[in-house]
Design an enzyme around this catalytic site. Structure first.
Site, PDB file in Angstrom:
ATOM      1  N   CYS A  75      21.422 -14.271  14.953  1.00 17.48           N
ATOM      2  CA  CYS A  75      22.409 -14.622  13.935  1.00 17.48           C
ATOM      3  C   CYS A  75      23.782 -14.805  14.576  1.00 17.48           C
ATOM      4  O   CYS A  75      24.254 -13.929  15.303  1.00 17.48           O
ATOM      5  CB  CYS A  75      22.473 -13.549  12.858  1.00 17.48           C
ATOM      6  SG  CYS A  75      23.650 -13.935  11.537  1.00 17.48           S
ATOM      7  N   GLN A  80      13.487  -7.285   8.871  1.00 14.79           N
ATOM      8  CA  GLN A  80      14.375  -7.637   9.974  1.00 14.79           C
ATOM      9  C   GLN A  80      15.588  -6.720   9.974  1.00 14.79           C
ATOM     10  O   GLN A  80      16.267  -6.563   8.957  1.00 14.79           O
ATOM     11  CB  GLN A  80      14.850  -9.083   9.901  1.00 14.79           C
ATOM     12  CG  GLN A  80      15.663  -9.448  11.155  1.00 14.79           C
ATOM     13  CD  GLN A  80      16.205 -10.851  11.162  1.00 14.79           C
ATOM     14  OE1 GLN A  80      17.101 -11.177  10.391  1.00 14.79           O
ATOM     15  NE2 GLN A  80      15.680 -11.685  12.045  1.00 14.79           N
ATOM     16  N   LYS A 122      13.575 -11.759  17.298  1.00 14.53           N
ATOM     17  CA  LYS A 122      13.920 -13.153  16.981  1.00 14.53           C
ATOM     18  C   LYS A 122      15.225 -13.478  17.691  1.00 14.53           C
ATOM     19  O   LYS A 122      16.229 -12.805  17.486  1.00 14.53           O
ATOM     20  CB  LYS A 122      14.072 -13.356  15.476  1.00 14.53           C
ATOM     21  CG  LYS A 122      14.303 -14.813  15.077  1.00 14.53           C
ATOM     22  CD  LYS A 122      14.330 -14.971  13.562  1.00 14.53           C
ATOM     23  CE  LYS A 122      14.369 -16.446  13.171  1.00 14.53           C
ATOM     24  NZ  LYS A 122      15.646 -17.093  13.513  1.00 14.53           N
ATOM     25  N   ARG A 145      14.564 -23.141   5.963  1.00 12.81           N
ATOM     26  CA  ARG A 145      15.123 -23.829   4.797  1.00 12.81           C
ATOM     27  C   ARG A 145      14.141 -24.768   4.110  1.00 12.81           C
ATOM     28  O   ARG A 145      14.155 -24.899   2.879  1.00 12.81           O
ATOM     29  CB  ARG A 145      16.392 -24.583   5.210  1.00 12.81           C
ATOM     30  CG  ARG A 145      17.594 -23.654   5.427  1.00 12.81           C
ATOM     31  CD  ARG A 145      18.752 -24.395   6.058  1.00 12.81           C
ATOM     32  NE  ARG A 145      18.463 -24.726   7.445  1.00 12.81           N
ATOM     33  CZ  ARG A 145      19.185 -25.559   8.176  1.00 12.81           C
ATOM     34  NH1 ARG A 145      20.221 -26.185   7.629  1.00 12.81           N
ATOM     35  NH2 ARG A 145      18.878 -25.792   9.440  1.00 12.81           N
ATOM     36  N   HIS A 173      14.389 -19.313  18.127  1.00 14.04           N
ATOM     37  CA  HIS A 173      15.089 -20.431  17.503  1.00 14.04           C
ATOM     38  C   HIS A 173      15.516 -21.355  18.637  1.00 14.04           C
ATOM     39  O   HIS A 173      16.294 -20.967  19.507  1.00 14.04           O
ATOM     40  CB  HIS A 173      16.303 -19.935  16.725  1.00 14.04           C
ATOM     41  CG  HIS A 173      16.982 -20.992  15.929  1.00 14.04           C
ATOM     42  ND1 HIS A 173      17.602 -20.736  14.717  1.00 14.04           N
ATOM     43  CD2 HIS A 173      17.156 -22.322  16.143  1.00 14.04           C
ATOM     44  CE1 HIS A 173      18.114 -21.850  14.244  1.00 14.04           C
ATOM     45  NE2 HIS A 173      17.861 -22.827  15.101  1.00 14.04           N
ATOM     46  N   ASN A 197      11.039 -21.670  16.134  1.00  7.74           N
ATOM     47  CA  ASN A 197      11.801 -21.769  14.885  1.00  7.74           C
ATOM     48  C   ASN A 197      12.913 -22.791  15.096  1.00  7.74           C
ATOM     49  O   ASN A 197      13.386 -22.991  16.205  1.00  7.74           O
ATOM     50  CB  ASN A 197      12.377 -20.388  14.540  1.00  7.74           C
ATOM     51  CG  ASN A 197      13.349 -20.399  13.375  1.00  7.74           C
ATOM     52  OD1 ASN A 197      14.456 -19.887  13.472  1.00  7.74           O
ATOM     53  ND2 ASN A 197      12.957 -20.989  12.269  1.00  7.74           N
ATOM     54  N   GLY A 198      13.315 -23.447  14.008  1.00 11.39           N
ATOM     55  CA  GLY A 198      14.445 -24.357  14.061  1.00 11.39           C
ATOM     56  C   GLY A 198      14.048 -25.802  13.841  1.00 11.39           C
ATOM     57  O   GLY A 198      13.313 -26.387  14.635  1.00 11.39           O
ATOM     58  N   GLY A 199      14.548 -26.409  12.756  1.00 15.24           N
ATOM     59  CA  GLY A 199      14.374 -27.834  12.522  1.00 15.24           C
ATOM     60  C   GLY A 199      12.981 -28.272  12.131  1.00 15.24           C
ATOM     61  O   GLY A 199      12.695 -29.475  12.110  1.00 15.24           O
TER      62      GLY A 199
END
Length: 340
Positions: free
Chosen positions: A96, A66, A135, A231, A167, A207-209
């Site tokens: 980001c 990336q 992304k 995560r 995301h 992406n996300g959660g």
């Protein structure tokens, strides 16, 4: 298997986390999932000579680099460097939200400049032969995601990008910290699903959660091409990565966490012989037994012992013994001899 097939499940690029030691560890648990580096800025590679940041083990493949940046010429040079170092994909960070990224005019702030993103991607594509992906977020600040996201995708896709990882949150560049931006803005999975319906020829990942493979499989069954997990895969890798090949890719077998520990020991030995420190590797392994008997002992022994001068594989084996004694199945693999 083609890179797009590996992208059915990918592990998110995470600053200070997904370094080469983390990726080697993760690869021992899944042969199929696509791994990502931490974000590396194009200026660091082109002007700073930071090519050491591209070091990786051959076993990490498939692995994507990336990049962060907003200068098309510089990104093209950085993409060429990444391709020359053997990466399977070059990804541009347009998500980001950190202050440092904003000040450099890249990351999520580029959601406001789709034409610039398109120029950057076109230059990266022209400079080398590895696939270029993006992304992004669904929008930033006061933007209306339902309006700006399809416009962004259409503009960037016209430059030759065929794979997007979205995301499913806005990034609030004013008023929220990077940490808060990972949790506070509401998720809009429906919008990501709508993007796949609007752009059926593109490869769209969400992406996300997402913190279970069951959620990931549901998104795939719902029509999305890929799922990126961050995560949850880092903090509880055994739950996400060990079953991933079977659940997501319908391949392979589910390995045992204890076997992964033993497979890490030769890598640890080589790192120590090269002058490295044990904690540089074991900090990524702390969550391996999350939710299982002995997990607290595992974390404590590694956290306390790996920083000490001269710490070696014996610390890892002591931590593993504590896990085993706490009630896990007996370890079948032979004990490691660090002198061999």
């Amino acid at each position: 298997m083609q890179i797009n097939q590996h992208a059915r499940l990918s592990i998110a690029p995470m600053m200070d986390w997904t370094d080469r030691h983390c990726r080697y560890f993760h690869r021992l648990m899944t042969r199929e999932a696509l791994l990502y580096t931490e974000m590396v800025t194009a200026p660091a590679l082109v002007r700073g000579g930071a090519v050491h940041l591209l070091a990786h083990d051959v076993s990490e493949h498939p692995v994507a680099l990336q990049l962060g940046g907003s200068d098309a010429k510089e990104l093209a040079q950085a993409a060429r460097i990444g391709a020359d170092h053997g990466y399977d994909e070059i990804n541009l960070n347009v998500g980001c939200p950190s202050d440092r990224v904003q000040s450099g005019s890249f990351g999520a702030v580029l959601m406001e400049r789709p034409a610039l993103v398109a120029r950057c991607c076109a230059a990266m594509i022209a400079a080398q032969d590895v696939e270029v992906t993006v992304k992004c977020r669904i929008g930033v600040d006061d933007q209306n995601p339902a309006e700006v996201l399809p416009q962004f995708i259409e503009t960037v896709a016209a430059a030759g990008v065929t794979r997007f990882i979205i995301h499913a949150r806005k990034a609030w560049l004013q008023g929220l910290s990077p940490k808060e931006n990972r949790d506070i803005p509401p998720l809009d999975y429906d919008l990501v699903l709508a993007m796949k319906q609007q752009f059926p020829a593109l490869h769209i990942s969400v992406n996300g959660g997402i913190d279970t493979l069951e959620q990931a499989r549901a998104f795939l069954d719902g029509g999305l091409d890929g799922v990126m997990i961050g995560r949850a895969a880092y903090h509880n890798p055994a739950a996400i990565l060990l079953p991933a090949d079977r659940v997501i890719f319908d391949t392979g077998t589910v390995r045992r966490a204890t076997d992964v520990v033993h497979d890490m020991l030769p890598y640890i030995d080589a790192h120590l012989r090269g002058g490295g420190r044990l904690h540089q590797i074991t900090r990524h392994m702390l969550g391996l037994f999350a939710g299982r008997p002995g997990a607290r002992h595992w974390r404590r022994i590694l956290s306390e012992g790996a920083h000490r001068d001269g710490a070696g594989p014996e610390v890892v084996l002591r931590a593993l013994d504590a896990v085993t004694q706490a009630g896990l199945a007996p370890v079948a693999a032979p004990r490691h001899n660090s002198a061999s």
